[in-house]
Scaffold this active site. Structure first.
Site, mmCIF file in Angstrom:
data_model
loop_
_atom_site.group_PDB
_atom_site.id
_atom_site.type_symbol
_atom_site.label_atom_id
_atom_site.label_comp_id
_atom_site.label_asym_id
_atom_site.label_seq_id
_atom_site.Cartn_x
_atom_site.Cartn_y
_atom_site.Cartn_z
ATOM 1 N N HIS A 187 -21.535 -5.480 -18.520
ATOM 2 C CA HIS A 187 -21.624 -6.611 -19.216
ATOM 3 C C HIS A 187 -21.183 -7.910 -18.257
ATOM 4 O O HIS A 187 -20.873 -9.002 -18.392
ATOM 5 C CB HIS A 187 -20.474 -6.668 -20.223
ATOM 6 C CG HIS A 187 -20.830 -5.832 -21.393
ATOM 7 N ND1 HIS A 187 -21.745 -5.875 -22.193
ATOM 8 C CD2 HIS A 187 -20.033 -4.486 -21.579
ATOM 9 C CE1 HIS A 187 -21.992 -4.960 -23.011
ATOM 10 N NE2 HIS A 187 -20.748 -4.049 -22.741
ATOM 11 N N LYS A 232 -4.207 -3.674 -4.462
ATOM 12 C CA LYS A 232 -3.663 -3.378 -3.022
ATOM 13 C C LYS A 232 -4.380 -3.664 -2.118
ATOM 14 O O LYS A 232 -4.148 -4.253 -1.031
ATOM 15 C CB LYS A 232 -3.681 -1.750 -2.936
ATOM 16 C CG LYS A 232 -2.429 -0.963 -3.917
ATOM 17 C CD LYS A 232 -1.117 -1.255 -3.493
ATOM 18 C CE LYS A 232 -0.336 -2.118 -3.947
ATOM 19 N NZ LYS A 232 0.011 -2.504 -5.130
ATOM 20 N N CYS A 250 12.470 -15.976 -1.198
ATOM 21 C CA CYS A 250 13.750 -16.598 -0.249
ATOM 22 C C CYS A 250 14.878 -15.492 -0.208
ATOM 23 O O CYS A 250 15.319 -14.869 -1.037
ATOM 24 C CB CYS A 250 14.265 -17.825 -0.751
ATOM 25 S SG CYS A 250 12.950 -19.186 -0.771
ATOM 26 N N LYS A 281 8.012 -10.200 -2.100
ATOM 27 C CA LYS A 281 8.352 -8.773 -2.645
ATOM 28 C C LYS A 281 8.889 -9.275 -3.890
ATOM 29 O O LYS A 281 8.412 -8.447 -5.026
ATOM 30 C CB LYS A 281 9.299 -7.989 -1.931
ATOM 31 C CG LYS A 281 9.621 -6.759 -2.357
ATOM 32 C CD LYS A 281 8.511 -5.820 -2.197
ATOM 33 C CE LYS A 281 8.820 -4.379 -2.829
ATOM 34 N NZ LYS A 281 7.479 -3.872 -3.259
ATOM 35 N N GLU A 285 -4.220 -7.543 -1.591
ATOM 36 C CA GLU A 285 -2.959 -8.112 -1.362
ATOM 37 C C GLU A 285 -2.796 -7.981 0.194
ATOM 38 O O GLU A 285 -2.169 -8.971 0.745
ATOM 39 C CB GLU A 285 -1.882 -7.260 -1.755
ATOM 40 C CG GLU A 285 -1.526 -7.526 -3.273
ATOM 41 C CD GLU A 285 -0.124 -6.717 -3.668
ATOM 42 O OE1 GLU A 285 0.757 -7.141 -3.982
ATOM 43 O OE2 GLU A 285 -0.371 -5.163 -3.587
ATOM 44 N N ASN A 321 18.039 -20.030 -2.932
ATOM 45 C CA ASN A 321 16.826 -19.227 -3.310
ATOM 46 C C ASN A 321 16.837 -19.685 -4.886
ATOM 47 O O ASN A 321 17.615 -19.654 -5.779
ATOM 48 C CB ASN A 321 17.145 -17.750 -3.313
ATOM 49 C CG ASN A 321 16.320 -16.901 -3.960
ATOM 50 O OD1 ASN A 321 15.103 -17.351 -4.160
ATOM 51 N ND2 ASN A 321 16.814 -15.626 -4.510
ATOM 52 N N GLY A 322 15.691 -20.133 -5.372
ATOM 53 C CA GLY A 322 15.304 -20.470 -6.695
ATOM 54 C C GLY A 322 14.654 -21.972 -6.695
ATOM 55 O O GLY A 322 14.039 -22.282 -5.742
ATOM 56 N N ARG A 369 11.383 -10.749 1.438
ATOM 57 C CA ARG A 369 11.458 -11.698 0.247
ATOM 58 C C ARG A 369 10.879 -13.128 0.424
ATOM 59 O O ARG A 369 10.423 -13.883 -0.579
ATOM 60 C CB ARG A 369 13.000 -11.961 -0.039
ATOM 61 C CG ARG A 369 13.771 -10.851 -0.335
ATOM 62 C CD ARG A 369 15.194 -11.323 -0.659
ATOM 63 N NE ARG A 369 15.227 -12.151 -1.731
ATOM 64 C CZ ARG A 369 15.663 -11.724 -3.071
ATOM 65 N NH1 ARG A 369 15.464 -10.363 -3.409
ATOM 66 N NH2 ARG A 369 15.748 -12.490 -3.886
ATOM 67 N N TRP A 373 10.200 -18.552 1.146
ATOM 68 C CA TRP A 373 9.121 -18.499 0.558
ATOM 69 C C TRP A 373 8.754 -19.794 -0.159
ATOM 70 O O TRP A 373 9.568 -20.167 -0.959
ATOM 71 C CB TRP A 373 8.952 -17.156 -0.544
ATOM 72 C CG TRP A 373 7.310 -17.297 -1.059
ATOM 73 C CD1 TRP A 373 6.657 -16.468 -0.235
ATOM 74 C CD2 TRP A 373 7.039 -17.683 -2.130
ATOM 75 N NE1 TRP A 373 5.371 -16.249 -1.147
ATOM 76 C CE2 TRP A 373 5.767 -17.092 -2.228
ATOM 77 C CE3 TRP A 373 7.508 -18.382 -3.223
ATOM 78 C CZ2 TRP A 373 4.896 -17.174 -3.317
ATOM 79 C CZ3 TRP A 373 6.766 -18.630 -4.302
ATOM 80 C CH2 TRP A 373 5.427 -18.127 -4.319
ATOM 81 N N GLU A 409 -5.021 -1.460 -10.416
ATOM 82 C CA GLU A 409 -4.108 -1.404 -8.983
ATOM 83 C C GLU A 409 -4.584 -0.955 -7.683
ATOM 84 O O GLU A 409 -4.025 -1.719 -6.696
ATOM 85 C CB GLU A 409 -3.010 -0.055 -9.400
ATOM 86 C CG GLU A 409 -1.901 0.312 -8.429
ATOM 87 C CD GLU A 409 -1.050 -0.881 -8.249
ATOM 88 O OE1 GLU A 409 -1.001 -2.029 -8.833
ATOM 89 O OE2 GLU A 409 -0.416 -0.918 -7.078
HETATM 90 C C1 G6P Z 1 5.420 -9.596 -6.576
HETATM 91 C C2 G6P Z 1 5.203 -8.371 -5.704
HETATM 92 C C3 G6P Z 1 4.416 -7.265 -6.368
HETATM 93 C C4 G6P Z 1 5.253 -6.927 -7.588
HETATM 94 C C5 G6P Z 1 5.164 -8.214 -8.589
HETATM 95 C C6 G6P Z 1 6.283 -7.821 -9.708
HETATM 96 O O1 G6P Z 1 4.375 -10.202 -6.637
HETATM 97 O O2 G6P Z 1 4.604 -8.739 -4.563
HETATM 98 O O3 G6P Z 1 4.413 -5.995 -5.730
HETATM 99 O O4 G6P Z 1 4.443 -6.120 -8.417
HETATM 100 O O5 G6P Z 1 6.032 -9.010 -7.799
HETATM 101 O O6 G6P Z 1 7.563 -7.613 -9.220
HETATM 102 P P1 G6P Z 1 8.539 -6.399 -10.242
HETATM 103 O O7 G6P Z 1 9.744 -6.503 -9.221
HETATM 104 O O8 G6P Z 1 8.879 -7.343 -11.204
HETATM 105 O O9 G6P Z 1 7.929 -5.365 -10.190
#
Ligand code: G6P
Length: 614
Positions: free
Chosen positions: A510, A491, A2, A609, A494, A101-102, A27, A75, A487
């Site tokens: 396994h 990617k 948010c 984010k 996501e 936000n929260g 956000r 969000w 990772e």
């Molecule tokens: C969200 C973002 C990710 C990020 C994760 C942790 O899920 O979409 O890209 O890796 O949060 O965020 P941080 O700001 O703590 O690295």
């Protein structure tokens, strides 16, 4: 999670707020809204489901005349994304509007009490409870909005960044924070308020970062006033913002994600600058040399992080165990906080977070501090909460990352972790000096080598066309390449919504090997390292089951070329630096596949984010 924006000044509040919402859309983007007080004292609230563009379309024929307002991009946590659950929320009498936000954890109890007192609710959100509570207190105690906000916040359990405006007082915004970020921009006869400074970077570089449980009174034409929840006046600490407008624009790229991938040579350079000096002979990292004893005597290091940062942490484990011979554990912050962790003052907890605001990571830090561990933070956003909550730490200095899928922050984190491991190794004398120097010299070459890897983009774009419609992917790697596999898979998931699983290559037999057929491509990260021969046999195992293989290999590798269907060659670097080199082609592969599928790579569905809720 948010985004909040607020404005008071002589400018057009609507334009400032909508521009700000676009910047904060990373956000959250499932609904957006704005509240403005016009020059007749009317409070106009417009909100819609969908992105900020939908809000703009909705407002086209509306009265948006105003010099004060608050706005929000959401969000969803409580209540589905919808027009009525969108913020701002307003009190039943229409006097107050509030953005939040929260999460208000005790909202149900508060709501029931307010209903008993005759309040009616229009949404399913916890936020509406807060605005109704503030107005209830204001009316019943016959007090100012500032006092009512303070009294209401004392009753609230949970996290909040809020901004409130009042119809009858078009010269004032009251805002407060606890565990969710909020920053005030101080301009000439105008004030800005936002979840981060990006909405107002072109208007002012004077900022005040609110602390937890601080309330700010922003009144037109008067100096800011800061109060604690128990009504003590706090000092105002105006800082200079380190952010430029060009960092917040796409700079000719179609998406922030692509821009951020291509920025990596320069962000890596910024990350190393001033830290690896004298041609690699000297490495210095904030917060380590001034806590020498702590790092030298640490019996254990525990990483806490989420998402991509957790993958960096896993690489950190390999680096620190290899170079410093300290046992390392890597924990998801969300699991750590509820796992009855056993910590001692001889432990160092390292929190990694791009945003510096992730709620679970912050909670893990608080627990670790409470148990006497030394806490070190690695973040990107200057002025965020994690650097404030940790004993010491450092920034990765890669500039604002806007694309929801993290790219340059990942390579920046890994680079900082490499420098951290080298620094500790030097302090502890766990590695020959010449090896430390050799790797430090290689770090200086990484920007140029990543630039070279980016030259693979056209090949990867072509390759992506073959696999765009695959329904599942397997990513395999060993040692340092195992976190890279995780990772790479993340990617892809996501942004393209293709199911992808990252796995340690040897574990594949396994279970996941049962999934392999011509329909399921495997991406195998296989640079020349001490596990190379082992991974060659994993490549053969996949091929023997009829799987298609995309292999990331070291330049000149003829062995895997003979087995794999496609190879992407990357420059040879020391083993500990391979993740920085091998992760870049995977970022590009996921980007192009998502683009081929027509997905919104910068704002993938359901994600945000920065996750400032549990
Ligand atoms: C969200 C973002 C990710 C990020 C994760 C942790 O899920 O979409 O890209 O890796 O949060 O965020 P941080 O700001 O703590 O690295």
């Amino acid at each position: 999670m948010c985004g909040i924006v607020g404005y008071i000044g002589d400018g057009n509040a609507y334009n400032v707020l909508v521009g700000g919402l676009h910047r904060l859309e990373y956000r959250g983007y499932d609904s957006a809204g704005i509240a403005l007080v016009d020059n007749t004292g009317k409070l106009n609230i417009y909100k819609t489901k969908g992105k900020v563009n939908s809000l703009e379309a909705f407002c086209k024929d509306k009265n948006t005349e105003s010099k004060i307002g608050i706005a929000h991009t959401r969000w969803a946590t409580h209540g589905e994304p919808s027009d009525y659950n969108a913020h701002p929320h307003f009190s039943e009498d229409g006097n107050l509007a509030l953005v939040h936000n929260g999460t208000i954890e005790n909202y149900k109890v508060l709501k029931e009490a307010l209903i008993e007192h005759g309040c009616h609710f229009h949404s399913e959100t916890d936020t509406e409870v807060l605005v109704q509570l503030i107005e209830y207190i204001r009316v019943h105690n016959d007090c100012s909005m500032l006092e009512a906000v303070r009294e209401a916040l004392k009753q609230v359990v949970g996290a909040y960044a809020i901004a409130v405006i009042e119809k009858g007082d078009p010269d004032c915004i009251v805002a407060a924070r606890k565990s969710s970020p909020l920053v005030v921009g101080v301009g000439d006869n105008e004030f800005f308020l936002a979840s981060d400074a990006s909405p107002f970077v072109e208007f002012t570089d004077n900022v005040v970062y609110l602390k937890d449980e601080e309330i700010v009174l922003i009144r037109r034409g008067e100096p800011l006033k800061l109060y604690s929840l128990d009504n003590k006046e706090n000092e105002i600490d105006v800082r200079k913002l380190e952010m430029s407008i060009s960092q917040l624009e796409k700079g000719g790229y179609p998406h922030f994600m692509l821009k951020e991938i291509f920025e990596q040579p320069s962000t890596l350079h910024d990350c190393i600058r001033g830290r690896v000096v004298n041609d690699g002979k000297y490495i210095t990292l904030n917060g380590v040399n001034d806590n020498k004893e702590t790092f030298m005597s640490a019996r254990r290091i525990i990483f806490v992080a989420c998402g991509t940062s957790w993958h960096s942490a896993l690489i950190g484990k390999y680096l620190i165990q290899d170079m410093c011979r300290i046992p390392v554990e890597v924990e998801y912050a969300s699991e750590f906080r509820y796992s009855h962790p056993v910590l001692t003052p001889h432990d160092i907890v390292i929190a990694i977070s791009q945003s510096g605001e992730t709620a679970d990571t912050l909670a893990a830090i608080k627990i670790a501090r409470g148990m006497g561990a030394f806490v070190y933070g690695i973040s990107n956003v200057v002025g965020s909460s994690i650097p404030r909550e940790t004993h010491s730490g450092t920034y990765i200095h890669v500039g604002p990352e806007i694309g929801v899928a993290s790219t340059k922050a990942f390579t920046g984190q890994v680079m900082v972790l490499t420098m951290l491991a080298l620094t500790i190794a030097e302090l502890k004398n766990t590695m020959p000096k010449e090896d430390i120097e050799r790797i430090a010299q290689w770090t200086l070459r990484m920007p140029e080598l990543v630039e070279k890897v980016l030259g693979l983009a056209p090949d990867i774009e072509r390759l992506s066309l073959i696999y765009t419609y695959a329904r599942n992917f397997l990513y395999l790697g060993r040692g340092y390449s195992y976190p890279v596999a995780l990772e790479g898979a993340l990617k892809l998931k996501e942004i393209s919504y293709i199911h992808a699983e990252g796995y340690p290559a040897a574990e594949m037999k396994h279970g996941p090997i049962a999934l392999i057929d011509a329909e399921m491509p495997s991406v195998i990260i296989a640079p020349k390292d001490h596990l190379y021969e082992k991974i060659v046999s994993n490549v053969q195992q996949v091929k023997a089951r009829g799987g298609n293989i995309i292999a990331i290999v070291t330049e000149g590798d003829d062995e895997i070329r003979k087995i794999a269907d496609h190879v992407l060659e990357v420059p040879e670097v020391p083993e500990c630096l391979t993740p920085i080199i091998t992760s870049v082609p995977l970022q590009l592969l996921s980007y192009y596949i998502a683009i081929n599928k027509g997905k919104d790579v910068d704002m993938p569905r359901n994600l945000a984010k920065s996750v400032t809720v549990e």
